[in-house]
Design a protein around this motif. Structure first.
Motif, PDB file in Angstrom:
ATOM      1  N   GLU B 106      13.483  47.277  17.210  1.00 14.60           N
ATOM      2  CA  GLU B 106      14.913  47.532  17.370  1.00 14.60           C
ATOM      3  C   GLU B 106      15.106  48.891  18.023  1.00 14.60           C
ATOM      4  O   GLU B 106      15.888  49.056  18.961  1.00 14.60           O
ATOM      5  CB  GLU B 106      15.613  47.548  16.005  1.00 14.60           C
ATOM      6  N   ARG B 107      14.352  49.855  17.533  1.00 17.64           N
ATOM      7  CA  ARG B 107      14.471  51.208  18.075  1.00 17.64           C
ATOM      8  C   ARG B 107      14.043  51.244  19.536  1.00 17.64           C
ATOM      9  O   ARG B 107      14.699  51.837  20.375  1.00 17.64           O
ATOM     10  CB  ARG B 107      13.606  52.170  17.246  1.00 17.64           C
ATOM     11  N   TRP B 108      12.942  50.536  19.799  1.00 22.83           N
ATOM     12  CA  TRP B 108      12.423  50.526  21.166  1.00 22.83           C
ATOM     13  C   TRP B 108      13.423  49.942  22.147  1.00 22.83           C
ATOM     14  O   TRP B 108      13.692  50.499  23.206  1.00 22.83           O
ATOM     15  CB  TRP B 108      11.117  49.733  21.212  1.00 22.83           C
ATOM     16  N   THR B 109      14.008  48.785  21.791  1.00 19.85           N
ATOM     17  CA  THR B 109      14.947  48.144  22.708  1.00 19.85           C
ATOM     18  C   THR B 109      16.152  49.024  22.991  1.00 19.85           C
ATOM     19  O   THR B 109      16.571  49.155  24.141  1.00 19.85           O
ATOM     20  CB  THR B 109      15.454  46.798  22.158  1.00 19.85           C
ATOM     21  N   SER B 110      16.702  49.654  21.959  1.00 19.19           N
ATOM     22  CA  SER B 110      17.879  50.478  22.230  1.00 19.19           C
ATOM     23  C   SER B 110      17.494  51.726  23.019  1.00 19.19           C
ATOM     24  O   SER B 110      18.275  52.196  23.844  1.00 19.19           O
ATOM     25  CB  SER B 110      18.600  50.841  20.929  1.00 19.19           C
ATOM     26  N   ASP B 120      26.127  48.477  25.076  1.00 14.30           N
ATOM     27  CA  ASP B 120      26.509  47.235  24.411  1.00 14.30           C
ATOM     28  C   ASP B 120      25.316  46.267  24.376  1.00 14.30           C
ATOM     29  O   ASP B 120      25.393  45.145  24.830  1.00 14.30           O
ATOM     30  CB  ASP B 120      27.678  46.606  25.175  1.00 14.30           C
ATOM     31  N   ILE B 121      24.240  46.764  23.835  1.00  9.87           N
ATOM     32  CA  ILE B 121      22.974  46.041  23.840  1.00  9.87           C
ATOM     33  C   ILE B 121      22.818  44.934  22.806  1.00  9.87           C
ATOM     34  O   ILE B 121      23.274  45.055  21.676  1.00  9.87           O
ATOM     35  CB  ILE B 121      21.832  47.049  23.568  1.00  9.87           C
ATOM     36  N   SER B 122      22.175  43.874  23.235  1.00  8.46           N
ATOM     37  CA  SER B 122      21.768  42.831  22.298  1.00  8.46           C
ATOM     38  C   SER B 122      20.402  42.379  22.794  1.00  8.46           C
ATOM     39  O   SER B 122      20.038  42.663  23.933  1.00  8.46           O
ATOM     40  CB  SER B 122      22.744  41.656  22.331  1.00  8.46           C
ATOM     41  N   HIS B 123      19.654  41.725  21.949  1.00  9.82           N
ATOM     42  CA  HIS B 123      18.353  41.278  22.423  1.00  9.82           C
ATOM     43  C   HIS B 123      17.890  40.027  21.706  1.00  9.82           C
ATOM     44  O   HIS B 123      18.394  39.690  20.640  1.00  9.82           O
ATOM     45  CB  HIS B 123      17.323  42.391  22.241  1.00  9.82           C
ATOM     46  N   THR B 124      16.973  39.333  22.316  1.00 11.46           N
ATOM     47  CA  THR B 124      16.404  38.148  21.693  1.00 11.46           C
ATOM     48  C   THR B 124      14.901  38.371  21.646  1.00 11.46           C
ATOM     49  O   THR B 124      14.324  38.899  22.586  1.00 11.46           O
ATOM     50  CB  THR B 124      16.667  36.883  22.529  1.00 11.46           C
ATOM     51  N   LEU B 125      14.308  38.008  20.554  1.00 12.98           N
ATOM     52  CA  LEU B 125      12.858  38.161  20.405  1.00 12.98           C
ATOM     53  C   LEU B 125      12.373  37.071  19.474  1.00 12.98           C
ATOM     54  O   LEU B 125      12.755  37.015  18.306  1.00 12.98           O
ATOM     55  CB  LEU B 125      12.528  39.528  19.797  1.00 12.98           C
TER      56      LEU B 125
END
Lengths: 135, 135
Positions: B106-110, B120-125
């Motif tokens: 989570e930290r890495w993606t943001s 306005d980030i979101s991610h799929t993993l």
DNA sequence: ACGCTGGTTGAGAACGATTGTCAAACTGGG
DNA sequence: CCCAGTTTGACAATCGTTCTCAACCAGCGT
């Protein structure tokens, strides 16, 4: 054996249509749907059937020459890619894409998988956001 | 203000159909398609329209009570979930699912997103593999 | 250059998941 | 019990993607 050609000989022929798809892919660097790619080809004066676009993209994806992922609506979107393993940071408004690498994430996923006894691991990781230009 | 009810009043009514979908979701712990959930409900003797199943699942997903992700064919699949943010380790053979958390990811993606100016980030993993039982 | 053989293509039908339509049924409050 | 707004269900409509199949084309031996 006199070099009996051990390769199954994929017999992928360089046709006008395949060149057109490749050219279209080279024309942009963000993810596009098959329909959009088809339209782009038309605009370039070429004429390639939609089914052929799908077939060619599938072939290229198998060969690892293009990335295919799905947007939030589940539609397949493609773009040519570098040959190293990476993920994407995609603008959900304009589609601008940044390839990112995260060794730590790769390590984390395989660690988690191993920890739970899962083998033959693969993973998907895409990041969506709004790019500077679209804010 | 005399509590003028600032909320738009979602007015989500507890109907027989919604209870049936909830019950069906409680009946399994892996991801299922809307069609499968619809079939399960039928097998339980209830009768709920497919469109209603879709509507209810969408509502539950918005409320964060179910996870919705897409399988490799792009189909939407759902299952009830815990309320914390997490990802999934899914067996590609039998569908067995493990919820996993990765604060580091989570930290890495943001961090990556911020670094490139994306907001306005979101991610799929999602992680796919073969579970111990299926090996 | 000629013809053969099998990969390739295109137009349109077929498909399958998902969403939209709209009148009828239902729910909770007054 | 009535009313107004929700919700539902049967079915049509979308829409992306794949299938079908006859026509076409590329490479190869002659």
């Amino acid at each position: 054996m006199t070099s009996t050609d051990p390769t199954p000989r994929p017999a992928v022929r360089p046709t006008r249509q395949r060149r057109a798809v490749a050219a279209a892919l080279a024309g942009f660097d963000d993810f596009r749907s098959a329909q959009e790619i088809h339209d782009l080809i038309s605009q370039q004066g070429e004429s390639v059937g939609l089914a052929t676009v799908y077939r060619t993209l599938a072939t290229l994806a198998d060969a690892g020459e293009v990335d295919m992922l799905r947007n939030e609506d589940g539609e397949a979107i493609w773009r040519s890619c570098s040959d190293t393993h990476h993920h994407h940071l995609v603008c959900r408004t304009c589609g601008a894409t940044v390839e990112v690498e995260g060794p730590a994430v790769e390590r984390w996923t395989s660690a988690i998988a191993t920890e739970h006894g899962y083998a033959d691991i693969s993973h998907t990781l895409e990041i969506f956001g709004t790019c500077p230009a679209c804010r």
